[in-house]
Enzyme design. Structure first.
Site, PDB file in Angstrom:
ATOM      1  NE  ARG A  26     109.110 -19.911 -39.238  1.00 32.65           N
ATOM      2  CZ  ARG A  26     108.354 -20.687 -38.895  1.00 32.65           C
ATOM      3  NH1 ARG A  26     106.891 -19.684 -39.005  1.00 32.65           N
ATOM      4  NH2 ARG A  26     108.166 -21.988 -38.775  1.00 32.65           N
ATOM      5  CG  ASP A 135     119.059 -22.584 -30.490  1.00 27.93           C
ATOM      6  OD1 ASP A 135     117.982 -23.250 -29.945  1.00 27.93           O
ATOM      7  OD2 ASP A 135     119.102 -22.351 -31.687  1.00 27.93           O
TER       8      ASP A 135
END
Length: 453
Positions: A26, A135
Site C-alpha cells: 500500500r 480518525d
C-alpha cells in the site's frame, strides 16, 4: 522509485503506522501516486509537500490503512457495553456519558453503538449519551459524516435495524438524519490526541481492531495518550483478538464474564497473570491482530524460492490482500486459477474458505477447510474456522464436532506454538497465540454450558 525507508520513518513518526509485510504494498502505491501528483521522485521534496499540505497528507494517509469495518462487528462486545456496562455506569455516575470510537474509520462502529442505545433507551438515549468518532483519515471521516453505505457494510446488521435506520438511495442506503446529527466526528491522530478538539473526558473509549497498525512501543504510547482522555473509572475496550497484545502495563485488564476491557484504576483489578490462569492460556509473543488483518512479517526463508514458485506465492499474497480489503470477488478471481492448477493447495483452500464464508456460503467454506485438513491435518487455522462456522450459527451446530475442532487447535499449538499450520505462501490470518487463547476460551464456554444442563 526511491527508497521507502524515509516514508516509513515519516509515517511512523507522524501517525505511528507500522508499514511492513503486506502493508508495504500500500505504501508503494501511495508513494507512486504522490510522485505522479507532485512530479518528482525526490523523497525530501515529497515529504516537504506532505508536511505542509494538509489535503495532500489526508489523501496519502488514506491509502495506507485497510478501512475494513462493518455494522455490529463483534456484536457481543457492543451488547455487553449497552446492556451491562453502561446501565451500571449510569447508576453509579448518572448521565450524560461520553463515548469515543478511536480509529472509527467510516463510522460503522459509533453508529452501531448509537443504534443499540436507541433500541434500549429510545429517545432518551440522545440525552443520556454523547458519541464521538475520531480518525486520522479525513476521507473516511467525510464518508462517516455523509452516512451513505452499501454492500458488505451491512453483512452483520439485522434486517430490522437496516429497515429502521436506513432509507434506500440509488444503489446505497442513507442513514437517518437523527443518528447522523447525534454522532459527531473529529480528526484524531492517536499519537497526539488532546482533550480540546476531541472532547472528553470519556467514560468509554472503543479502540477496536485498530492497534494492528502499530508496533508495541507505539501502542504503549497511544495507550498513555488515551488514558489521559478517560474519565475516572472509564474503560478502554479493544477488539477481541487484540486484547492480550494491548496488555502493556499502562492500564489494568479486567474480565467481565468473557468480555475483556482495560481500566485505569489499578487498585481493585486483577493482574494479567490471574486473568490468564483463569482461562488456562498463555500470552502470545507476537502482537495480536484481527481475524482478517495484516499478517505479521514473515520469517526469512532458508533458501530463495524458484521462479516457478514466485508467481503462485505472489498471487496468494495478493488474494489475501484483497480479502483484507473486503474485495471478495477479486480475491476469488485470483484463487480460482490457482486451485485449477493445484486443487490441493492448502493456502488457496484456506483463503477460498474465508472468501466463501464472507460471501455467506458457509457450507462451501466448510468444505474448503475440510479439503485443506485432508491434505494437511496440522492446518490449525482450518480447524479453527470450521469450529467458528458452527459456534456462530452459520451452519447447524454440532457440539461434538465444534469441540473437536477447538481441541485440535489447542493440541497443535501447544505442541508447536509458532506453527504455520501447513501454510507455505502466506502466514495464518489469525496469529497462533490468538487462536490458542480463543480456542481454549470457546471450548471452556461450551463445557460450562453442558455442565449446567
Amino acid at each position: 522509485m526511491s527508497s521507502l525507508a524515509p516514508f516509513k520513518q515519516w509515517v511512523h513518526q507522524h501517525c505511528g503506522l507500522h508499514l511492513e509485510g503486506l502493508a508495504e504494498a500500500r505504501l508503494i502505491r501511495a508513494v507512486d501516486a504522490l510522485q505522479t501528483e507532485i512530479g518528482t521522485q525526490d523523497s525530501d521534496t515529497l515529504l516537504a509537500h506532505l508536511a505542509h499540505d494538509n489535503a495532500l497528507f489526508d489523501r496519502f494517509i488514506s491509502q495506507l490503512t485497510v478501512n475494513e469495518t462493518y455494522f455490529f462487528r463483534e456484536p457481543e462486545a457492543i451488547h455487553w457495553l449497552v446492556d451491562t456496562h453502561l446501565p451500571r455506569r449510569l447508576a453509579d455516575k448518572g448521565g450524560p456519558l461520553r463515548l469515543l470510537s478511536a480509529g472509527c474509520s467510516s463510522g460503522e462502529e459509533p453508529y452501531s453503538v448509537a443504534m443499540a442505545l436507541l433500541e434500549r433507551y429510545g429517545d432518551r438515549a440522545q440525552t443520556l449519551f454523547h458519541i464521538t468518532g475520531g480518525d486520522v483519515d479525513q476521507q473516511v471521516l467525510n464518508k462517516a459524516q455523509a452516512g451513505l453505505y452499501s454492500g458488505m457494510a451491512f453483512r452483520a446488521l439485522h434486517p430490522a435495524l437496516k429497515t429502521r435506520y436506513f432509507t434506500p438511495k440509488e444503489r446505497s442506503f442513507q442513514l437517518v438524519d437523527s443518528l447522523r446529527q447525534w454522532v459527531s466526528f473529529r480528526s484524531l491522530n492517536l499519537l497526539a490526541p488532546s482533550a480540546g478538539p476531541i472532547g472528553g473526558p470519556f467514560d468509554v473509549i472503543l479502540f477496536r481492531n485498530v492497534s494492528i497498525y502499530f508496533d508495541e512501543a507505539t501502542r504503549r504510547q497511544i495507550q498513555r495518550q488515551l488514558k489521559q482522555l478517560l474519565a475516572p473509572k472509564g474503560i478502554l475496550l479493544c477488539g477481541v483478538t487484540e486484547t492480550l497484545g494491548n496488555d502493556l502495563g499502562v492500564l489494568s485488564l479486567v474480565d467481565d464474564h468473557g468480555i475483556f476491557y482495560f481500566q485505569a484504576d489499578n487498585t481493585a483489578l486483577p493482574d494479567m497473570a490471574a486473568t490468564l490462569a483463569a482461562h488456562d492460556a498463555e500470552p502470545p509473543e507476537a502482537p495480536l491482530a484481527p481475524l482478517l488483518a495484516m499478517p505479521l512479517p514473515a520469517a526469512q526463508p532458508e533458501a530463495p524460492p524458484s521462479s516457478a514458485q514466485c508467481e503462485p506465492t505472489a498471487l496468494l499474497q495478493q488474494a489475501l490482500e484483497q480479502l483484507n480489503q473486503n474485495r471478495f470477488n477479486e480475491a476469488k478471481a485470483l484463487l480460482e486459477p490457482l486451485l485449477a492448477d493445484d486443487p490441493w493447495s492448502v493456502d488457496a483452500l484456506l483463503l477460498a474458505g474465508l472468501v466463501a464464508r464472507w460471501q455467506q456460503q458457509p457450507q462451501q467454506a466448510f468444505d474448503c477447510f475440510k479439503r485443506a485438513l485432508y491434505v494437511a491435518p496440522e492446518c490449525w487455522p482450518a480447524h479453527f474456522y470450521q469450529a467458528e462456522l458452527l459456534r456462530q450459527g452459520e451452519l447447524p451446530d454440532n457440539p461434538t464436532q465444534r469441540q473437536r475442532g477447538y481441541a485440535a487447535v489447542v493440541r497443535l499449538l501447544e505442541a508447536s506454538p509458532t506453527s504455520s499450520g501447513g501454510l507455505k505462501a502466506i502466514l495464518p490470518p489469525l496469529p497462533p497465540g490468538d487462536a490458542c487463547f480463543l480456542a481454549k476460551r470457546y471450548a471452556a464456554e461450551q463445557t460450562a454450558t453442558q455442565g449446567v444442563g
